[in-house]
Write a protein that holds these residues in place. Structure first.
Motif: not given
Lengths: 356, 483
Positions: B370-393
């Motif tokens: 999901t994060i690859r296909e939808h270009d979600v910028h994050t340090s990894g799938v184990r990072s907390l949802a709260s650590a993402l910016s609003g757009g990436n959430q």
């Protein structure tokens, strides 16, 4: 200090840091009270881990109900249910266990003990069930209802040991003792540590596995961490999960009472629990609701209680200081959590929209 | 007013949070008696800059002046005393208290006592003077969002604010309410007062503001009179490049397929006994985007949840497909669990129906996909949802709901709070879902946005729905119940 700050940033570290701070604070108070700190510390050590007797029959024996009831609190808190009525559920479980055990004096142990424990769990669940139904049907806050039910349970025990369940001579406010076959077996010869400790550890491992690996455990966690998202994104039946976790918590607390009377006291009386149900809240919070950590926190608090008794006996330091340590540990954990969430908010504002 | 030409001047303001530079020597002047729009994408530093001006934060470097006097705020109380008022994006109101009590909160004097009559009179007086009429005895929790916002402004005016700072005030308002607010702000300015409007809506800013300042990455990149600035130039300044291609809407033709969601004579009454939906019949077909518009409280909130299968109506019949994705507007409350990892948040979608063991390895792989296909910028799938910016959430939520090819997708204000780049990306995802045959129903309080993407429009008014052409005028009339 920087070491403590860095430690507090990690998950388990916060608990350790809070514990160290609490111990340091109590040390200062003990010194300020004019006691010999070296003597007091030695007595605390000897009373908790200084000998095999103090470790097994002091620390681990006291840790047993703390671990089981600590799991009860942890399961409820994980689901967002603030069950602070473990003490009452424990007493309801203990009373029912004794009633069941006394009526089965002539049965073999492999029948009577499981029946006793099951009766204790059922009673604990039923006692929690009162608050759970009040919450589900009428929205009564469980913080209030469970706390009040603790007093009801306490007076219920007072009535039972002076009335229907009183021992046959009617001299003492307590029940008759369980037959030897209806007791939990001792696991180390010469010690009083019983099979309940092994059960407590296995239960903690099972609870850890359940919360982490099963769908039911995941539902409990999502409901506790974000009920609205669980209902909307996950289509979880939030009311039902909350209700189930509430009953499971009560059943575990009732089991704690059952294990205590079948393993340690063998009879029902008013001072049966020196507040295990309340200390268990501290155990669960110190363990950050992680069932495996509940084992460690339970043994730690069991050691403090055992050592505190030794401290009073040998060094004349009031054992109430141990309660101070417990309270400071809880406050410390909460303070560290709060500090961390404030720091988190500063870095990244969380949406606190109040728009209805 | 005063002789000084500038009501508020910030010069060379720098602010760092840890290693992040929020503001890098930013500064601008607000002419007294004007409406000044402060534009920028999320994270550009707009809110931080205004928090500095309001004394909530202290600058690491730089100066603040009001009406020509250098200022150093020790707290917001100093800024309020100097005549600055701020209306925050997330309202700071006590829901259980009345309007008058909320206005009186923060009055000086510990033992002076609170006189409800005096407080109510003050609310009425401000209402009479400014046109911001509120019932002093109403409980804030019962007020609609627009009224809560009026209350926030009244609070500032009760402290005699001459300079009013509003942070994204229209984010929670319907188009009609926004218009009302803007015309009030213009009249406020016409009386010699000053307004700073923080916003990321370029068109609105240019239409209403006298002056515009654009921030990008903590620096002022453009400043000028709004009638001298062209919209494309402002957008370029905001995002630092020409607007992405998706800003134009080349709508691939798509023939709607069979009805996927169908409502027949649906009615719905909420827990307070208010009828929210009245005899609603509608369909959403495969391969089309049904745009939904409605002023706040017209029933669209309930309608979307019935369409998404999250709410059972009291009456009528509903036919829903097995798999429906739902993207609610309050993503941190209704879509994500901020304290959990992305893996757990992906598993969340199946939490209700899961049995036995959780397949964490498979969920992890799916989250990664999901994060690859939808270009979600994050340090990894184990990072907390709260650590993402609003757009990436939001991209993650949309990706999760589109995962496993759902038959239908219901989205509510999908670009709220997102910057242009993220919003563009989200809208592009919706259009590609439609092209691949998903039945999409989308509500947005931004009318331009719905009109730009919808194949068909439905307007909610007073719990009823009407079909309208995909045209601004027709929709606007229907929003008000005229047709």
């Amino acid at each position: 200090m920087t070491f403590l700050v860095r430690l507090a940033r990690s998950q388990a570290g916060a608990s350790v840091a809070a514990t160290l701070l609490a111990l340091a604070a109590v040390t200062l108070v003990v010194i300020a009270g004019g006691y010999d700190i070296g003597h007091a510390a030695a007595a605390l050590w000897n009373g908790s881990v200084g000998s095999s007797y103090s470790f097994f029959t002091g620390t681990l024996l006291r840790a047993t109900p703390l671990i089981i009831v600590g799991l009860a609190v942890a399961v409820a808190f994980q689901a967002g249910v603030l069950n602070i009525g473990a003490e009452g559920q424990l007493l309801a479980g203990a009373a029912t266990t004794i009633a069941a055990g006394l009526s089965m004096a002539d049965r073999p142990g492999w029948i009577s003990v499981p029946v006793e424990l099951a009766a204790g769990m059922a009673a604990g669940a039923a006692w929690a069930g009162i608050a759970a139904v009040l919450k589900r049907r009428f929205g009564v806050l469980e913080v209030i209802s469970t706390l009040m039910l603790n007093f009801v349970a306490l007076f219920g025990v007072s009535y039972l040991v002076r009335g229907p369940l009183q021992e046959s001579t009617h001299l003492y406010p307590q029940t008759a003792s369980l037959a030897a076959s209806a007791r939990l077996p001792v696991i180390i010869p010469g010690q009083r540590l019983h099979l309940g400790f092994v059960a407590a550890v296995m239960l903690a491992i099972a609870a850890w596995w359940f919360m982490r690996s099963t769908a039911g455990g995941f539902r409990i966690r999502v409901v506790g961490a974000g009920a609205a998202a669980a209902a909307s994104a996950g289509r979880v039946n939030v009311d039902r999960v909350v209700f189930g976790a509430f009953l499971a918590s009560g059943a575990l607390a009732g089991l704690g009472g059952a294990v205590q009377v079948t393993g340690v006291t063998y009879a029902l009386f008013e001072g049966l629990s020196p507040g295990y149900g309340y200390t268990a809240i501290a155990v669960a919070l110190l363990a950050r609701l992680n069932p495996l950590a509940v084992i460690v926190a339970g043994i730690f608090f069991g050691g403090l209680e055992a050592g505190g008794a030794g401290m009073q006996r040998d060094a004349g330091v009031p054992s109430g200081f141990v309660s101070v340590i417990e309270a400071l540990v809880v406050l410390g954990v909460l303070a560290v959590d709060r500090a961390r969430s404030v720091a988190g908010e500063r870095g990244q504002p969380t949406a606190g929209a109040q728009a209805a | 007013m005063t002789d000084a030409a500038f009501a508020l001047s910030l010069r060379g303001v720098t602010k760092q949070f840890g290693s992040t530079v929020a503001l890098d020597s930013a500064g601008f002047d607000v002419r007294a008696g004007t409406l000044h729009a402060l534009l920028g994408e999320n994270g550009a530093g707009k809110t931080t800059l205004m928090r500095l001006a309001f004394g909530m934060l202290r600058p690491d470097a730089g100066t603040i002046e009001t009406y020509g006097t250098a200022r150093e705020w020790r707290s917001t109380a100093d800024a309020i005393a100097a005549g600055i008022g701020m209306v925050h994006q997330h309202f700071l109101l006590v829901p259980a208290m009345t309007v008058a009590e909320n206005v009186s909160l923060g009055d000086r004097g510990l033992f002076r006592g609170f006189d409800p009559r005096v407080a109510a009179d003050r609310v009425r007086r401000i209402g009479a003077q400014t046109g911001l009429v509120l019932d002093p005895a109403a409980r804030v929790a019962d007020l609609p969002v627009g009224a809560q916002q009026r209350l926030e402004i009244v609070k500032a005016l009760a402290r005699d604010a001459k300079i009013l700072i509003l942070d994204e005030p229209t984010a929670v308002l319907s188009p009609a309410e926004s218009q009302e607010l803007y015309s009030w702000l213009r009249s406020f300015v016409a009386r010699g007062r000053t307004v700073v409007l923080i916003t990321h809506k370029v068109r609105e800013a240019l239409a209403i503001a006298d002056d515009v300042t654009v921030l990008r990455r903590g620096r002022v990149v453009l400043s000028g009179r709004s009638h001298e600035l062209a919209e494309p130039a402002v957008i370029n300044a905001m995002i630092g490049s020409a607007a992405p291609d998706e800003m134009q809407w080349p709508m691939a033709d798509s023939t709607p397929g069979v009805p996927v969601i169908s409502l027949q004579h649906v009615s719905m009454t909420d827990s307070r006994g208010v009828q929210r939906l009245r005899d609603v019949s509608m369909e959403v077909c495969a391969g089309e985007i049904v745009g939904i518009a409605g002023v706040e409280g017209s029933g669209q909130h309930e309608l979307l949840r019935v369409l998404a299968g999250r709410l059972a109506p009291d009456g009528g019949s509903v036919r829903l497909p097995a798999r429906i994705g739902f993207v609610p507007e309050d993503r941190l409350r209704d879509a994500l669990i901020p304290t959990m990892t992305l893996v757990e948040n992906l598993a969340l979608k199946e939490a209700g129906g899961a049995r036995g063991m959780m397949q964490w390895t498979s969920y992890e792989a799916r989250a990664l996909g999901t994060i690859r296909e939808h270009d979600v910028h994050t340090s990894g799938v184990r990072s907390l949802a709260s650590a993402l910016s609003g757009g990436n959430q939001q991209k993650f939520v949309l990706g999760r709901e589109l995962e496993g090819s759902p038959d239908a997708l219901v989205v509510e204000n999908p670009t709220r709070g997102l910057d242009i780049r993220a919003a563009t990306r989200v809208l592009a995802e919706l259009r590609s879902a439609r092209t691949s045959g998903v039945a999409v129903a989308m509500y947005s309080s931004d009318l331009d946005e719905v009109l730009s993407i919808a194949d068909r429009m439905i307007v909610c008014f007073d719990g009823r729905v009407t079909d309208t052409p995909v045209e601004a005028d027709a929709v606007a009339r229907a929003l008000l119940g005229l047709s």
